[in-house]
Design an enzyme around this catalytic site. Structure first.
Site, PDB file in Angstrom:
ATOM      1  N   ASP A 240       0.877  -1.169   0.000  1.00 29.81           N
ATOM      2  CA  ASP A 240       0.000   0.000   0.000  1.00 29.81           C
ATOM      3  C   ASP A 240       0.913   1.218   0.000  1.00 29.81           C
ATOM      4  O   ASP A 240       1.763   1.360   0.888  1.00 29.81           O
ATOM      5  CB  ASP A 240      -0.870   0.036   1.263  1.00 29.81           C
ATOM      6  N   ASP A 408     -13.310  -4.035  -1.170  1.00 31.31           N
ATOM      7  CA  ASP A 408     -13.029  -3.604   0.207  1.00 31.31           C
ATOM      8  C   ASP A 408     -14.303  -3.720   1.049  1.00 31.31           C
ATOM      9  O   ASP A 408     -14.954  -2.715   1.346  1.00 31.31           O
ATOM     10  CB  ASP A 408     -12.561  -2.141   0.221  1.00 31.31           C
TER      11      ASP A 408
HETATM   12  O1  1PR Z   1     -10.689   2.802  -5.253  1.00 34.24           O
HETATM   13  O2  1PR Z   1      -9.813   2.100  -7.450  1.00 34.24           O
HETATM   14  O3  1PR Z   1      -8.907   4.111  -6.356  1.00 34.24           O
HETATM   15  O4  1PR Z   1      -8.426   1.842  -5.483  1.00 34.24           O
HETATM   16  C1  1PR Z   1      -7.905   2.146  -4.228  1.00 34.24           C
HETATM   17  C2  1PR Z   1      -7.194   0.904  -3.753  1.00 34.24           C
HETATM   18  O5  1PR Z   1      -6.501   1.240  -2.552  1.00 34.24           O
HETATM   19  C3  1PR Z   1      -8.136  -0.234  -3.428  1.00 34.24           C
HETATM   20  O6  1PR Z   1      -7.582  -1.420  -3.931  1.00 34.24           O
HETATM   21  C4  1PR Z   1      -8.166  -0.300  -1.915  1.00 34.24           C
HETATM   22  O7  1PR Z   1      -8.226  -1.624  -1.461  1.00 34.24           O
HETATM   23  C5  1PR Z   1      -6.836   0.326  -1.530  1.00 34.24           C
HETATM   24  N1  1PR Z   1      -6.886   1.086  -0.274  1.00 34.24           N
HETATM   25  C6  1PR Z   1      -7.452   2.293  -0.097  1.00 34.24           C
HETATM   26  N2  1PR Z   1      -7.250   2.700   1.176  1.00 34.24           N
HETATM   27  C7  1PR Z   1      -6.556   1.749   1.798  1.00 34.24           C
HETATM   28  C8  1PR Z   1      -6.095   1.795   3.193  1.00 34.24           C
HETATM   29  O8  1PR Z   1      -5.510   0.834   3.706  1.00 34.24           O
HETATM   30  N3  1PR Z   1      -6.357   2.890   3.881  1.00 34.24           N
HETATM   31  N4  1PR Z   1      -5.647  -0.384   1.154  1.00 34.24           N
HETATM   32  C9  1PR Z   1      -6.321   0.731   0.892  1.00 34.24           C
HETATM   33  C10 1PR Z   1      -6.146  -1.555   1.042  1.00 34.24           C
HETATM   34  C11 1PR Z   1      -5.763  -3.602   1.781  1.00 34.24           C
HETATM   35  C12 1PR Z   1      -4.864  -4.621   1.283  1.00 34.24           C
HETATM   36  C13 1PR Z   1      -3.905  -5.003   2.358  1.00 34.24           C
HETATM   37  C14 1PR Z   1      -4.468  -6.295   2.848  1.00 34.24           C
HETATM   38  C15 1PR Z   1      -3.479  -7.155   3.531  1.00 34.24           C
HETATM   39  N5  1PR Z   1      -5.220  -2.353   1.624  1.00 34.24           N
HETATM   40  O9  1PR Z   1      -4.207  -4.284   0.151  1.00 34.24           O
HETATM   41  O10 1PR Z   1      -2.684  -5.039   1.787  1.00 34.24           O
HETATM   42  O11 1PR Z   1      -5.577  -6.019   3.695  1.00 34.24           O
HETATM   43  O12 1PR Z   1      -3.019  -6.570   4.702  1.00 34.24           O
HETATM   44  P1  1PR Z   1      -2.482  -7.470   5.890  1.00 34.24           P
HETATM   45  O13 1PR Z   1      -1.873  -8.674   5.264  1.00 34.24           O
HETATM   46  O14 1PR Z   1      -1.459  -6.622   6.576  1.00 34.24           O
HETATM   47  O15 1PR Z   1      -3.671  -7.777   6.746  1.00 34.24           O
HETATM   48  P2  1PR Z   1      -9.520   2.769  -6.141  1.00 34.24           P
END
Ligand code: 1PR
Length: 559
Positions: A240, A408
């Protein structure tokens, strides 16, 4: 030393940057051929890469006047290597595009994989083992190596064998098909060597050098195919990425999508208030580290993509360009894949945004918020396709395999299924008031906004719109190190036939074993446990392997 030159056909489809990076790494300079007049007559070694739709690709060959010059090139005896749809073009046709004629070197047509018994596209690391009585091997192929495949159509092995081709077979849950083939100066791989790590680089190297290794007769029969053939369980590292408070791009990681330090905030939901953005490292360095540790894919998510910035200046482009110079496994980029308007008012379509990322080294794009909005529209419109969504336009141009939808969801507990119109599952993780049922609510903007759409509705709609894979997060599980949400994952797997990547909650190698043994997921992704250095990607793979699961274990530093 004279420059070593290789000619590569450029039909402007897919990620050619990774191929050229791989060739550069092997010491070759690339001369691109966009038209036959760009030097095809001078070429001594030609690579013919292709992705996407068979008909679209072949029409492009015709439109640019390549068909006859290519036949002439092949007849001259000079070396040519087809990759993916490049290989398919050597056949007479494909059921993907009835009536469209390939180059016809092999009088057979490709067929779609059987979607009733397994995920399609066939995505991941699989074998290419020789099954011919010929005594010469195919360039660089090794029976125990794994190669990266991503395709929905396959060629049977019988007709090429009957016509004197040396064939390397791949087996996807019982369907055997051509993984690679070779006859005289013509060589082709269904897999992507430029995305197959060190095993793929070896294939390219031997092709470029024109060396073929001999192999012993014991390895020549189909019966000799070893038990380690077949698709491996994919382990993916996810980064991320966002700017920290000093404006530097960092890999961050939160829990339940809150990526700020807790010390100065009491916030428990995703928002931009609170402490400093957690900084867990530099994106390019971490990606390279995970590649060397054996990650099967690397995913970058630009988690603040909704903040407006001119596309050309998006720092993610530079991250992709740099990463693809040293990381030879598939790269996915997510965040901001939608129709955008640059700050100067220029409109850019989602397809153009995706094309910019592909040209910078991405193999797949991952769509989050925009997919939810498109799915809502799909249901409001009586489940009709408009043909204009990001998923449809990108999938048409680059193929379904290049389009991932990132989901999500948040859990919503209910006492009884009749308490909601949404698809509920009985759950063993009871709600705060003892609720025995839950549904999964879609969110957009990284969990900041919930929508009246459940995950099952979403995944069914996006599969119809041309998504080729689902990246299934779970906000309740994200960053908790408590294991994947197995109930959610199996529920999604049961609803669709495209592959699913399980994400959110991985805290130790046992969690990967659990998700692969207790669900039918195709891949599993970890983030925090790798970034914090608690485990290496290789630890997960060793653990899976010790428990009898098939994984790819050939990494750059042990060959
Ligand atoms: O909506 O098309 O612009 O895409 C935005 C992207 O950014 C989406 O894929 C969304 O999942 C991601 N995103 C947005 N905000 C966050 C955040 O964390 N604040 N991250 C985010 C999503 C989730 C996973 C993470 C897993 C594993 N992160 O990618 O890596 O949950 O984590 P872990 O193994 O530590 O539990 P758009």
């Amino acid at each position: 030393m004279p420059v070593k030159l290789v000619h590569v056909l450029d039909l402007e489809s897919g990620n050619l940057r990774s191929l050229s990076n791989a060739l550069n790494k092997l010491g070759y300079e690339v001369q691109w051929i966009k038209q036959p007049s760009d030097g095809l007559d001078d070429a001594q070694t030609l690579i013919f890469p292709g992705v996407g739709n068979f008909g679209h690709f072949v029409s492009e060959l015709h439109a640019r006047g390549f068909v006859e010059p290519l036949k002439k090139y092949i007849a001259s005896g000079r070396r040519i290597m087809g990759i993916c749809v490049g290989l398919q073009t050597f056949f007479a046709g494909s059921s993907e595009s009835p009536g469209v004629k390939g180059l016809g070197l092999i009088p057979a047509s490709l067929q779609k994989f059987d979607t009733t018994k397994k995920s399609v596209p066939h995505i991941g690391w699989n074998s290419a083992a020789a099954v011919t009585k010929d005594t010469e091997g195919l360039y660089g192929l090794r029976e125990n190596s794994k190669y990266y495949y991503i395709h929905s159509y396959r060629a049977d092995i019988d007709i090429p064998l009957e016509h004197g081709w040396t064939v390397a077979v791949c087996d996807y849950k019982g369907e055997k098909f051509v993984g690679a083939l070779q006859k005289a100066n013509v060589f082709a791989t269904q897999f992507h060597p430029e995305k197959s790590g060190v095993a793929g680089l070896r294939v390219l190297k031997e092709f470029l050098e024109g060396q073929r290794l001999s192999f012993s007769s014991s390895s020549l029969q189909i019966q000799s195919l070893k038990s380690n053939l077949g698709l491996t369980k994919r382990v993916i590292a996810c980064l991320d990425v966002r700017a920290n408070d000093d404006g530097d791009l960092v890999v961050t990681k939160g829990d339940q999508y809150d990526v700020r330090e807790k010390s100065t905030t009491t916030s428990t939901t995703a928002n931009d208030a609170g402490g400093k953005v957690r900084n867990l490292g530099k994106p390019v360095e971490l990606a390279e580290r995970y590649y060397l540790e054996g990650a099967d894919e690397v995913t970058f998510l630009n988690i603040t993509s909704f903040k407006n910035c001119p596309l050309a200046d998006t720092p993610m482009l530079e991250i992709l360009r740099k990463t693809s110079e040293t990381v030879f496994v598939p790269l996915t980029i997510g965040g901001g894949i939608r129709d955008i308007v640059d700050p100067d008012g220029t409109k850019i379509s989602a397809l153009d945004v995706a094309s910019t990322y592909f040209a910078s080294g991405a193999d797949k794009v991952s769509i989050g918020s925009d997919a939810v909005i498109a799915a809502e529209f799909f249901y409001q419109n009586g489940q009709t396709l408009t043909g204009t969504t990001a998923m449809e336009t990108i999938s048409r141009a680059y193929g379904a395999q290049a389009v991932v939808v990132s989901v999500d969801p948040k859990r919503v507990y209910v006492k009884s299924p009749s308490d909601t119109t949404h698809h509920v599952i009985p759950t063993s993780q009871l709600g705060p008031n003892g609720e025995e049922y839950a549904w999964y609510q879609c969110t957009i903007k990284g969990g900041r906004e919930t929508r009246d759409l459940d995950v099952r509705q979403l995944v069914i709609a996006v599969e119809k719109m041309g998504a080729g894979e689902i990246l299934l997060n779970c906000i309740d599980k994200d960053g908790t190190n408590s294991g994947f949400d197995l109930e959610l994952i199996q529920d999604v797997k049961d609803a669709i036939s495209i592959p699913v990547i399980a994400s959110s909650g991985a805290g130790k190698p046992e969690h990967f074993l659990q998700v692969f043994e207790q669900t039918t997921t195709d891949a599993a992704l970890g983030a925090g446990m790798f970034h914090r250095g608690e485990y290496k990607v290789g630890d997960v793979k060793d653990y899976l392997s010790q428990h009898g699961l098939l994984v790819r274990n050939e990494v750059e530093n042990n060959v």
